[in-house]
Design a protein around this motif. Structure first.
Motif, PDB file in Angstrom:
ATOM      1  N   GLN A  32       0.852  -1.180   0.000  1.00 48.25           N
ATOM      2  CA  GLN A  32       0.000   0.000   0.000  1.00 48.25           C
ATOM      3  C   GLN A  32       0.894   1.238   0.000  1.00 48.25           C
ATOM      4  O   GLN A  32       2.035   1.187   0.449  1.00 48.25           O
ATOM      5  CB  GLN A  32      -0.874   0.032   1.249  1.00 48.25           C
ATOM      6  CG  GLN A  32      -1.826  -1.146   1.369  1.00 48.25           C
ATOM      7  CD  GLN A  32      -2.617  -1.087   2.658  1.00 48.25           C
ATOM      8  OE1 GLN A  32      -2.096  -0.685   3.689  1.00 48.25           O
ATOM      9  NE2 GLN A  32      -3.868  -1.484   2.596  1.00 48.25           N
ATOM     10  N   SER A  34       0.764   5.500   0.935  1.00 50.95           N
ATOM     11  CA  SER A  34      -0.033   6.546   1.581  1.00 50.95           C
ATOM     12  C   SER A  34      -0.442   7.601   0.560  1.00 50.95           C
ATOM     13  O   SER A  34       0.274   7.874  -0.406  1.00 50.95           O
ATOM     14  CB  SER A  34       0.735   7.190   2.726  1.00 50.95           C
ATOM     15  OG  SER A  34       1.744   8.038   2.227  1.00 50.95           O
ATOM     16  N   ALA A  35      -1.582   8.206   0.803  1.00 50.32           N
ATOM     17  CA  ALA A  35      -2.070   9.270  -0.077  1.00 50.32           C
ATOM     18  C   ALA A  35      -1.051  10.405  -0.160  1.00 50.32           C
ATOM     19  O   ALA A  35      -0.830  10.971  -1.235  1.00 50.32           O
ATOM     20  CB  ALA A  35      -3.416   9.780   0.424  1.00 50.32           C
ATOM     21  N   SER A  50      -6.491  13.693  -3.528  1.00 52.02           N
ATOM     22  CA  SER A  50      -7.603  13.045  -2.847  1.00 52.02           C
ATOM     23  C   SER A  50      -8.776  12.835  -3.808  1.00 52.02           C
ATOM     24  O   SER A  50      -9.411  11.778  -3.818  1.00 52.02           O
ATOM     25  CB  SER A  50      -8.028  13.897  -1.656  1.00 52.02           C
ATOM     26  OG  SER A  50      -8.788  13.158  -0.771  1.00 52.02           O
ATOM     27  N   LEU A  53      -7.827  10.035  -6.271  1.00 53.01           N
ATOM     28  CA  LEU A  53      -7.900   8.727  -5.619  1.00 53.01           C
ATOM     29  C   LEU A  53      -9.347   8.295  -5.384  1.00 53.01           C
ATOM     30  O   LEU A  53      -9.677   7.116  -5.534  1.00 53.01           O
ATOM     31  CB  LEU A  53      -7.110   8.753  -4.307  1.00 53.01           C
ATOM     32  CG  LEU A  53      -5.594   8.851  -4.494  1.00 53.01           C
ATOM     33  CD1 LEU A  53      -4.914   9.246  -3.185  1.00 53.01           C
ATOM     34  CD2 LEU A  53      -5.027   7.551  -5.039  1.00 53.01           C
ATOM     35  N   THR A  57     -11.078   4.919  -6.794  1.00 54.08           N
ATOM     36  CA  THR A  57     -11.704   3.988  -5.850  1.00 54.08           C
ATOM     37  C   THR A  57     -13.159   3.740  -6.219  1.00 54.08           C
ATOM     38  O   THR A  57     -13.614   2.586  -6.226  1.00 54.08           O
ATOM     39  CB  THR A  57     -11.567   4.515  -4.409  1.00 54.08           C
ATOM     40  OG1 THR A  57     -10.170   4.658  -4.110  1.00 54.08           O
ATOM     41  CG2 THR A  57     -12.203   3.573  -3.408  1.00 54.08           C
ATOM     42  N   THR A  62      -8.960   0.955  -7.266  1.00 54.50           N
ATOM     43  CA  THR A  62      -8.100   1.051  -6.091  1.00 54.50           C
ATOM     44  C   THR A  62      -8.924   0.789  -4.840  1.00 54.50           C
ATOM     45  O   THR A  62     -10.154   0.873  -4.862  1.00 54.50           O
ATOM     46  CB  THR A  62      -7.421   2.433  -5.970  1.00 54.50           C
ATOM     47  OG1 THR A  62      -8.421   3.436  -5.805  1.00 54.50           O
ATOM     48  CG2 THR A  62      -6.564   2.741  -7.173  1.00 54.50           C
ATOM     49  N   SER A  64      -8.837   1.639  -0.460  1.00 56.77           N
ATOM     50  CA  SER A  64      -8.214   2.471   0.566  1.00 56.77           C
ATOM     51  C   SER A  64      -8.403   1.829   1.930  1.00 56.77           C
ATOM     52  O   SER A  64      -9.357   1.089   2.161  1.00 56.77           O
ATOM     53  CB  SER A  64      -8.818   3.872   0.560  1.00 56.77           C
ATOM     54  OG  SER A  64     -10.178   3.831   0.917  1.00 56.77           O
ATOM     55  N   ARG A  66      -7.768   3.146   6.049  1.00 56.39           N
ATOM     56  CA  ARG A  66      -7.330   4.168   6.999  1.00 56.39           C
ATOM     57  C   ARG A  66      -6.577   3.499   8.137  1.00 56.39           C
ATOM     58  O   ARG A  66      -7.026   2.522   8.718  1.00 56.39           O
ATOM     59  CB  ARG A  66      -8.533   4.934   7.540  1.00 56.39           C
ATOM     60  CG  ARG A  66      -8.135   6.029   8.526  1.00 56.39           C
ATOM     61  CD  ARG A  66      -9.327   6.828   9.000  1.00 56.39           C
ATOM     62  NE  ARG A  66      -9.856   7.677   7.964  1.00 56.39           N
ATOM     63  CZ  ARG A  66      -9.376   8.875   7.626  1.00 56.39           C
ATOM     64  NH1 ARG A  66      -8.311   9.336   8.245  1.00 56.39           N
ATOM     65  NH2 ARG A  66      -9.933   9.584   6.679  1.00 56.39           N
ATOM     66  N   ILE A  71      -4.368   7.573   5.164  1.00 51.17           N
ATOM     67  CA  ILE A  71      -5.098   6.670   4.271  1.00 51.17           C
ATOM     68  C   ILE A  71      -4.091   6.063   3.304  1.00 51.17           C
ATOM     69  O   ILE A  71      -3.314   6.775   2.665  1.00 51.17           O
ATOM     70  CB  ILE A  71      -6.211   7.396   3.505  1.00 51.17           C
ATOM     71  CG1 ILE A  71      -7.204   8.025   4.490  1.00 51.17           C
ATOM     72  CG2 ILE A  71      -6.929   6.432   2.562  1.00 51.17           C
ATOM     73  CD1 ILE A  71      -8.271   8.868   3.835  1.00 51.17           C
ATOM     74  N   TYR A  73      -3.450   3.467  -0.005  1.00 53.39           N
ATOM     75  CA  TYR A  73      -4.125   2.990  -1.208  1.00 53.39           C
ATOM     76  C   TYR A  73      -3.359   1.825  -1.810  1.00 53.39           C
ATOM     77  O   TYR A  73      -2.137   1.736  -1.702  1.00 53.39           O
ATOM     78  CB  TYR A  73      -4.234   4.121  -2.244  1.00 53.39           C
ATOM     79  CG  TYR A  73      -5.265   5.137  -1.839  1.00 53.39           C
ATOM     80  CD1 TYR A  73      -6.574   5.028  -2.272  1.00 53.39           C
ATOM     81  CD2 TYR A  73      -4.935   6.177  -0.986  1.00 53.39           C
ATOM     82  CE1 TYR A  73      -7.534   5.948  -1.881  1.00 53.39           C
ATOM     83  CE2 TYR A  73      -5.891   7.095  -0.583  1.00 53.39           C
ATOM     84  CZ  TYR A  73      -7.182   6.973  -1.037  1.00 53.39           C
ATOM     85  OH  TYR A  73      -8.133   7.874  -0.634  1.00 53.39           O
TER      86      TYR A  73
END
Length: 112
Positions: A32, A34-35, A50, A53, A57, A62, A64, A66, A71, A73
Motif C-alpha cells: 500500500q 499513503s495518499a 484526494s 484517488l 476507488t 483502487t 483504501s 485508513r 489513508i 491505497y
C-alpha cells in the motif's frame, strides 16, 4: 462487470495523473502507498490527489484503508480483473489460440 462499471473505470483512467497513480499502485502490489506519498510523487496538492484517488476507488480500481490519520491505497486486483474480463470477454470468437496471443502479451510483464 456491467457496461456502466467498465465505462466508469475506463474514464477514471483517461486522465494523466490518475493513469500514473493506477500504474504506480499496480507496480507496488501487494504493498500500500499513503495518499501523501502518492501526492508527493506526482507533485499534486493533497486535496487534488484526494479527488483523483476517490475517482479511482469509486471506479473499482483502487482500495483504501485508513490507519490512524493516514489513508493508504492499493490496486484493487478484483476490480482490475473484472475490467480486463469485460474488455476481452468475447475475444477471438472463442479461438483459444488467438486469445493466447493476448495473454502472452500481458502475463510475462506481470507474472514472470
Amino acid at each position: 462487470m456491467k457496461t456502466t462499471q467498465a465505462i466508469s473505470a475506463l474514464s477514471a483512467l483517461a486522465q494523466e495523473t490518475r493513469l500514473g497513480v493506477f500504474r504506480l499502485l499496480v507496480q507496488r502490489v501487494p504493498d500500500q502507498v499513503s495518499a501523501g506519498d502518492i501526492a508527493l510523487k506526482f507533485d499534486v496538492p493533497p486535496s487534488t490527489m484526494s479527488s483523483h484517488l476517490a475517482i479511482l476507488t469509486r471506479a473499482g480500481l483502487t482500495r483504501s484503508e485508513r490507519q490512524g490519520r493516514t489513508i493508504f491505497y492499493s490496486a484493487d486486483l478484483d476490480g482490475i480483473k473484472g475490467l480486463l474480463e469485460f474488455l476481452v470477454k468475447d475475444c477471438c470468437k472463442g479461438k483459444a489460440t488467438e486469445c493466447n496471443k493476448l495473454l502472452e502479451a500481458v502475463l510475462p510483464s506481470c507474472c514472470p
